[in-house]
Each structure stands twice: as structure tokens, then as C-alpha cells.
Design a protein around this motif. Structure first.
Motif, short mmCIF file in Angstrom:
data_model
loop_
_atom_site.label_atom_id
_atom_site.label_comp_id
_atom_site.label_asym_id
_atom_site.label_seq_id
_atom_site.Cartn_x
_atom_site.Cartn_y
_atom_site.Cartn_z
N GLN A 187 12.20 4.47 -16.92
CA GLN A 187 13.24 5.51 -16.86
C GLN A 187 14.57 4.89 -16.45
O GLN A 187 15.62 5.24 -16.99
CB GLN A 187 12.84 6.63 -15.89
CG GLN A 187 13.82 7.78 -15.87
CD GLN A 187 14.00 8.44 -17.23
OE1 GLN A 187 13.03 8.87 -17.85
NE2 GLN A 187 15.23 8.50 -17.72
N GLN A 188 14.53 3.96 -15.51
CA GLN A 188 15.75 3.29 -15.08
C GLN A 188 16.35 2.48 -16.24
O GLN A 188 17.56 2.52 -16.48
CB GLN A 188 15.48 2.38 -13.89
CG GLN A 188 16.74 1.71 -13.37
CD GLN A 188 16.46 0.85 -12.14
OE1 GLN A 188 15.32 0.56 -11.79
NE2 GLN A 188 17.52 0.44 -11.47
N THR A 214 17.90 4.87 -18.71
CA THR A 214 19.17 5.40 -18.20
C THR A 214 20.30 4.40 -18.44
O THR A 214 21.40 4.77 -18.86
CB THR A 214 19.04 5.74 -16.70
OG1 THR A 214 18.01 6.74 -16.55
CG2 THR A 214 20.34 6.25 -16.12
N GLU A 215 20.02 3.13 -18.19
CA GLU A 215 21.03 2.08 -18.42
C GLU A 215 21.35 1.94 -19.91
O GLU A 215 22.53 1.81 -20.29
CB GLU A 215 20.55 0.76 -17.85
CG GLU A 215 20.49 0.75 -16.33
CD GLU A 215 19.79 -0.47 -15.75
OE1 GLU A 215 19.50 -1.43 -16.50
OE2 GLU A 215 19.51 -0.46 -14.54
N GLU A 252 21.04 4.27 -22.19
CA GLU A 252 21.77 5.46 -22.61
C GLU A 252 23.24 5.38 -22.22
O GLU A 252 24.11 5.79 -23.00
CB GLU A 252 21.12 6.71 -22.02
CG GLU A 252 19.80 7.06 -22.68
CD GLU A 252 19.10 8.25 -22.05
OE1 GLU A 252 18.32 8.89 -22.75
OE2 GLU A 252 19.34 8.53 -20.85
N ALA A 253 23.53 4.84 -21.05
CA ALA A 253 24.92 4.69 -20.62
C ALA A 253 25.66 3.74 -21.57
O ALA A 253 26.80 4.02 -21.98
CB ALA A 253 24.99 4.17 -19.19
N LYS A 296 12.04 5.63 -25.03
CA LYS A 296 11.60 7.02 -25.01
C LYS A 296 10.14 7.12 -25.42
O LYS A 296 9.37 7.90 -24.83
CB LYS A 296 12.47 7.87 -25.96
CG LYS A 296 13.86 8.15 -25.43
CD LYS A 296 14.64 9.03 -26.41
CE LYS A 296 16.00 9.42 -25.86
NZ LYS A 296 16.72 10.32 -26.80
#
Length: 110
Positions: free
Chosen positions: A49-50, A53-54, A56-57, A93
Motif C-alpha cells: 500500500q505504501q 501510494t508513492e 500514485e503520487a 493494485k
């Protein structure tokens, strides 16, 4: 003649990076996760998940840069430079879905 002029424009527009929320997960087999303990699965889920998140940024920044470049020079510069992380995001994902499925199968609680 008009069709020939539209082809390069369509190709350039489709080359722009997608926003992360528009990227669909790729199918990832559950098998590698099914024999892991609930603790291991929870740790993997947090790690993935981390990473997602990175990614996606970075993807959001790339998509924005592509939109800005399309207005200025009509070329998705960020994607051309390798900034598009669509495949990595789809894979991450998919991994998260596989981990969640293995967690449910193993009777793990959140």
C-alpha cells in the motif's frame, strides 16, 4: 486527408499518462500469498500500500505534467521521459487484491 491529420493527434492524446484512479488492477495470482500467515499478509499489505501510494503520487504528477505539456508543445513530455507508472500501479493494485483475497481465505481480520 483530414483522417491522416487526426491520427497523430489521437496517438499523442492517448499517450498521456492516466490518473491513478483510472488505472485498473492487473490479475495477480493468489497462490504466492495463500500459505502466508495473517501477520505476514498484514505486513505485505502495508508495504504494498505504501509503494502504491508513492507510485500514485508520481503518476498524478506525470499526468499533470503531460496535460500541461499538451497545451504548450502538444507532446506528453513526462510520459515520453518514462514517468508513466501505469503498469506498476496496475500490478500493485492487483497484488493488493490478491493479498486481500488470501487474507479473507485465511480468516484474517483487519
Amino acid at each position: 486527408m483530414m483522417k491522416r491529420a487526426l491520427i497523430p493527434i489521437v496517438l499523442l492524446l492517448t499517450a498521456c499518462a492516466k490518473p491513478p484512479e483510472d488505472i485498473v488492477a492487473t490479475a495477480v495470482p493468489v497462490d504466492p500469498y495463500i500459505r502466508k500467515s495473517c501477520v505476514e499478509l498484514a505486513a505485505l499489505q502495508m508495504e504494498r500500500q505504501q509503494a502504491l501510494t508513492e507510485l500514485e503520487a508520481r503518476q498524478r504528477a506525470t499526468a499533470q505534467e503531460d496535460r500541461d505539456a499538451m497545451w504548450a508543445v502538444h507532446i506528453p513530455m513526462a510520459s515520453i521521459r518514462g514517468g508513466d507508472k501505469e503498469k506498476d500501479i496496475a500490478s500493485a493494485k492487483g497484488e493488493l487484491q490478491a493479498i486481500a483475497s488470501a487474507s479473507r481465505s485465511g480468516g484474517c481480520t483487519s
